[in-house]
Design a protein around this motif. Structure first.
Motif, PDB file in Angstrom:
ATOM      1  N   VAL A 191       0.637  -1.333  -0.064  1.00  0.00           N
ATOM      2  CA  VAL A 191       0.065   0.077   0.003  1.00  0.00           C
ATOM      3  C   VAL A 191       0.781   1.271   0.066  1.00  0.00           C
ATOM      4  CG1 VAL A 191      -1.518   1.228   1.256  1.00  0.00           C
ATOM      5  CG2 VAL A 191      -1.640  -1.203   1.472  1.00  0.00           C
ATOM      6  N   ASN A 192       1.890   1.326   1.007  1.00  0.00           N
ATOM      7  CA  ASN A 192       2.638   2.618   1.180  1.00  0.00           C
ATOM      8  C   ASN A 192       3.610   2.308  -0.235  1.00  0.00           C
ATOM      9  OD1 ASN A 192       5.135   4.061   1.820  1.00  0.00           O
ATOM     10  ND2 ASN A 192       3.873   4.403   3.664  1.00  0.00           N
ATOM     11  N   PRO A 193       3.838   3.532  -0.857  1.00  0.00           N
ATOM     12  CA  PRO A 193       4.585   3.436  -2.169  1.00  0.00           C
ATOM     13  C   PRO A 193       6.237   3.443  -1.702  1.00  0.00           C
ATOM     14  CG  PRO A 193       3.867   5.507  -1.654  1.00  0.00           C
ATOM     15  CD  PRO A 193       3.086   4.781  -0.700  1.00  0.00           C
ATOM     16  N   ASP A 194       6.494   3.030  -0.542  1.00  0.00           N
ATOM     17  CA  ASP A 194       7.855   3.165  -0.117  1.00  0.00           C
ATOM     18  C   ASP A 194       8.414   1.741   0.042  1.00  0.00           C
ATOM     19  OD1 ASP A 194       8.677   5.783  -0.517  1.00  0.00           O
ATOM     20  OD2 ASP A 194       8.125   6.378   1.694  1.00  0.00           O
ATOM     21  N   THR A 195       7.487   0.683  -0.337  1.00  0.00           N
ATOM     22  CA  THR A 195       7.654  -0.560  -0.157  1.00  0.00           C
ATOM     23  C   THR A 195       7.706  -1.371  -1.471  1.00  0.00           C
ATOM     24  OG1 THR A 195       5.182  -1.141   0.124  1.00  0.00           O
ATOM     25  CG2 THR A 195       6.184  -0.518   2.073  1.00  0.00           C
ATOM     26  N   SER A 196       8.545  -2.516  -1.253  1.00  0.00           N
ATOM     27  CA  SER A 196       8.545  -3.253  -2.598  1.00  0.00           C
ATOM     28  C   SER A 196       9.079  -4.560  -2.014  1.00  0.00           C
ATOM     29  CB  SER A 196       9.823  -2.745  -3.552  1.00  0.00           C
ATOM     30  OG  SER A 196      10.067  -3.621  -4.337  1.00  0.00           O
ATOM     31  N   PRO A 197       8.289  -5.822  -3.073  1.00  0.00           N
ATOM     32  CA  PRO A 197       8.705  -7.204  -2.376  1.00  0.00           C
ATOM     33  C   PRO A 197      10.353  -7.320  -2.674  1.00  0.00           C
ATOM     34  CG  PRO A 197       6.769  -7.099  -3.967  1.00  0.00           C
ATOM     35  CD  PRO A 197       7.455  -5.487  -3.997  1.00  0.00           C
ATOM     36  N   SER A 198      10.861  -6.687  -3.475  1.00  0.00           N
ATOM     37  CA  SER A 198      12.447  -6.902  -3.756  1.00  0.00           C
ATOM     38  C   SER A 198      13.209  -6.230  -2.870  1.00  0.00           C
ATOM     39  CB  SER A 198      12.559  -6.410  -5.046  1.00  0.00           C
ATOM     40  OG  SER A 198      12.444  -5.012  -5.140  1.00  0.00           O
ATOM     41  N   ALA A 199      12.721  -5.520  -1.784  1.00  0.00           N
ATOM     42  CA  ALA A 199      13.441  -4.843  -0.899  1.00  0.00           C
ATOM     43  C   ALA A 199      13.115  -5.187   0.408  1.00  0.00           C
ATOM     44  CB  ALA A 199      13.233  -3.065  -0.956  1.00  0.00           C
ATOM     45  N   ASP A 200      13.949  -5.081   1.447  1.00  0.00           N
ATOM     46  CA  ASP A 200      13.701  -5.188   2.948  1.00  0.00           C
ATOM     47  C   ASP A 200      12.665  -4.448   3.377  1.00  0.00           C
ATOM     48  OD1 ASP A 200      14.587  -6.878   5.459  1.00  0.00           O
ATOM     49  OD2 ASP A 200      14.404  -4.861   6.158  1.00  0.00           O
ATOM     50  N   LEU A 201      11.609  -4.909   4.012  1.00  0.00           N
ATOM     51  CA  LEU A 201      10.621  -3.926   4.745  1.00  0.00           C
ATOM     52  C   LEU A 201      11.170  -3.366   6.031  1.00  0.00           C
ATOM     53  CD1 LEU A 201       7.518  -3.092   4.731  1.00  0.00           C
ATOM     54  CD2 LEU A 201       7.008  -4.923   5.903  1.00  0.00           C
ATOM     55  N   PRO A 202      11.605  -2.167   6.356  1.00  0.00           N
ATOM     56  CA  PRO A 202      12.113  -1.446   7.396  1.00  0.00           C
ATOM     57  C   PRO A 202      11.074  -1.083   8.354  1.00  0.00           C
ATOM     58  CG  PRO A 202      11.681   0.155   5.715  1.00  0.00           C
ATOM     59  CD  PRO A 202      11.196  -1.328   5.196  1.00  0.00           C
ATOM     60  N   GLN A 203      11.473  -1.452   9.842  1.00  0.00           N
ATOM     61  CA  GLN A 203      10.661  -0.555  10.823  1.00  0.00           C
ATOM     62  C   GLN A 203      11.111   0.831  10.677  1.00  0.00           C
ATOM     63  OE1 GLN A 203      11.859  -2.019  14.807  1.00  0.00           O
ATOM     64  NE2 GLN A 203      10.617  -0.226  15.762  1.00  0.00           N
ATOM     65  N   VAL A 204       9.968   1.559  10.873  1.00  0.00           N
ATOM     66  CA  VAL A 204      10.161   3.033  10.789  1.00  0.00           C
ATOM     67  C   VAL A 204       9.971   3.825  12.032  1.00  0.00           C
ATOM     68  CG1 VAL A 204       9.799   3.048   7.953  1.00  0.00           C
ATOM     69  CG2 VAL A 204       7.990   3.413   9.783  1.00  0.00           C
ATOM     70  N   SER A 205       9.182   3.170  12.901  1.00  0.00           N
ATOM     71  CA  SER A 205       8.968   3.974  14.318  1.00  0.00           C
ATOM     72  C   SER A 205       8.548   2.908  15.017  1.00  0.00           C
ATOM     73  CB  SER A 205       8.255   5.272  14.043  1.00  0.00           C
ATOM     74  OG  SER A 205       6.853   4.620  13.612  1.00  0.00           O
ATOM     75  N   THR A 206       8.360   3.441  16.442  1.00  0.00           N
ATOM     76  CA  THR A 206       8.017   2.464  17.458  1.00  0.00           C
ATOM     77  C   THR A 206       6.667   3.134  18.247  1.00  0.00           C
ATOM     78  OG1 THR A 206       9.927   1.954  17.513  1.00  0.00           O
ATOM     79  CG2 THR A 206       8.810   1.442  19.559  1.00  0.00           C
ATOM     80  N   VAL A 207       5.891   2.435  18.758  1.00  0.00           N
ATOM     81  CA  VAL A 207       4.890   2.856  19.661  1.00  0.00           C
ATOM     82  C   VAL A 207       5.434   2.439  21.241  1.00  0.00           C
ATOM     83  CG1 VAL A 207       2.581   2.690  20.751  1.00  0.00           C
ATOM     84  CG2 VAL A 207       3.074   2.558  18.192  1.00  0.00           C
ATOM     85  N   HIS A 208       5.815   3.465  22.076  1.00  0.00           N
ATOM     86  CA  HIS A 208       6.094   3.194  23.349  1.00  0.00           C
ATOM     87  C   HIS A 208       4.981   2.855  24.154  1.00  0.00           C
ATOM     88  CE1 HIS A 208      10.396   3.810  21.913  1.00  0.00           C
ATOM     89  NE2 HIS A 208       9.864   4.877  21.370  1.00  0.00           N
ATOM     90  N   LEU A 209       4.592   1.753  24.854  1.00  0.00           N
ATOM     91  CA  LEU A 209       3.627   1.751  25.762  1.00  0.00           C
ATOM     92  C   LEU A 209       3.953   2.398  27.358  1.00  0.00           C
ATOM     93  CD1 LEU A 209       2.688  -1.711  24.660  1.00  0.00           C
ATOM     94  CD2 LEU A 209       1.793   0.244  23.827  1.00  0.00           C
ATOM     95  N   ASP A 210       2.939   2.907  27.854  1.00  0.00           N
ATOM     96  CA  ASP A 210       3.031   3.400  29.179  1.00  0.00           C
ATOM     97  C   ASP A 210       3.274   2.253  30.279  1.00  0.00           C
ATOM     98  OD1 ASP A 210       0.545   2.716  29.269  1.00  0.00           O
ATOM     99  OD2 ASP A 210      -0.210   4.216  30.677  1.00  0.00           O
ATOM    100  N   ARG A 211       2.960   1.170  29.819  1.00  0.00           N
ATOM    101  CA  ARG A 211       3.021  -0.150  30.720  1.00  0.00           C
ATOM    102  C   ARG A 211       3.001  -1.346  30.048  1.00  0.00           C
ATOM    103  NH1 ARG A 211      -2.472  -0.264  34.051  1.00  0.00           N
ATOM    104  NH2 ARG A 211      -1.533  -2.063  34.832  1.00  0.00           N
ATOM    105  N   PRO A 212       3.915  -2.407  30.407  1.00  0.00           N
ATOM    106  CA  PRO A 212       4.151  -3.532  29.549  1.00  0.00           C
ATOM    107  C   PRO A 212       2.712  -4.395  29.315  1.00  0.00           C
ATOM    108  CG  PRO A 212       4.859  -3.774  31.791  1.00  0.00           C
ATOM    109  CD  PRO A 212       4.598  -2.441  31.713  1.00  0.00           C
TER     110      PRO A 212
END
Length: 289
Positions: free
Chosen positions: A163-184
């Protein structure tokens, strides 16, 4: 004669003014929803035991379920032997998360609205767990959240493959950010967006120490919409214990979750203990009350 006020009255008045200022200046906290059970459907242990999602496009599409029996043979031969809780974007892209028993990658299998399949592989980052339990696509379709099994204080954010134009099956799918939870949270098996910044999650937590109940339904309120740039925070609230009913006694296993915005229905899979996994495992239905 002018009214005299003592020091105690002055302090009390100042305190009242400060409290009033805080009440009117503080942003309101998001209210946790209440979900009431309204029905259930039997869950097949082979084909409906891991996850589910509602699909809006094409119109009148059936619910999509995952289980050990839905993994294609060619994926098994390549070692992808576990499928998690899927999700679908509002434009009809359907995504399944896969994992192997070992290695340094996890995989997301995408079916486009025209029916074609593609695979997007992600190389694990430092400290990232191998397991790949679930995916949740943001309402705008551009970002995909994914979770790790175990006790975790974060959710991972990726560009939505296919869906996102910055993705391709021929390239590694990168983690771009994180959701930091206030409790585990522990053993989250599925999450789904119920609004732009609200997630509902099913937890298979067998201990109950984190929230005072086992097998909780969780709500995660995000500080902002995922955008692939800055990290966001998530405030976690336990809403209720999920139903644990069976003709057998023993350990239940909570699985995937789906929120259908068209009907406002929440669905959660709970697999029964022992032999009863074959007979009375259930997808429970809830509505907001």
């Amino acid at each position: 004669m002018p009214l005299r006020t003592g020091r105690g009255s002055q302090v009390a008045t100042a305190g009242l003014l400060l409290l009033t200022a805080l009440l009117f200046s503080a942003p309101p906290a998001a209210a946790a929803d209440t979900w009431t059970e309204v029905g259930s459907d039997r869950a097949d242990p082979l084909t409906e035991s891991q996850g589910l999602t509602s699909v809006e496009i094409p119109a009148n599409s059936p619910f999509r379920y995952t289980g050990i029996g839905t993994i294609p043979a060619d994926l098994r031969l390549r070692g992808w032997n576990h499928v998690g809780d899927p999700d679908a974007s509002y434009d009809g892209h359907y995504i399944e998360p896969y994992q192997r028993d070992s290695g340094t990658t996890k995989m997301y299998r995408v079916q486009a609205p025209d029916g074609r399949w593609s695979e997007y592989v992600h190389t694990l980052g430092p400290g990232e767990a191998l397991n790949n339990s679930w995916v949740a696509i943001s309402p705008d379709g551009q970002w995909m959240l994914s979770g790790e099994y175990g006790t975790m204080s974060r959710l991972l954010v990726f560009p939505t493959p296919g869906v996102n134009p910055d993705t391709s099956p021929s390239a590694d799918l990168p983690q771009v950010s994180t959701v930091h939870l206030d409790r585990p949270v522990r053993d989250v098996q599925g999450c789904d967006f119920s609004g732009p910044t609200t997630l509902l999650c099913s937890s298979d937590d067998p201990q109950g120490a984190l929230f005072g109940i086992t097998k909780p339904l969780l709500q995660v309120d995000l500080s902002d919409r995922p955008n692939g740039g800055a990290d966001v925070t998530g405030r976690v609230t336990a809403l209720r214990q999920l139903p644990l009913r069976s003709g057998c006694s023993g350990a239940f296993e909570v699985q995937g979750i789906d929120y259908d915005r068209r009907s406002g229905t929440l669905r959660v899979i709970v697999m029964s203990p022992g032999f009863c996994v074959l007979t009375d495992s259930v997808t429970y239905r809830f509505t907001r009350s």
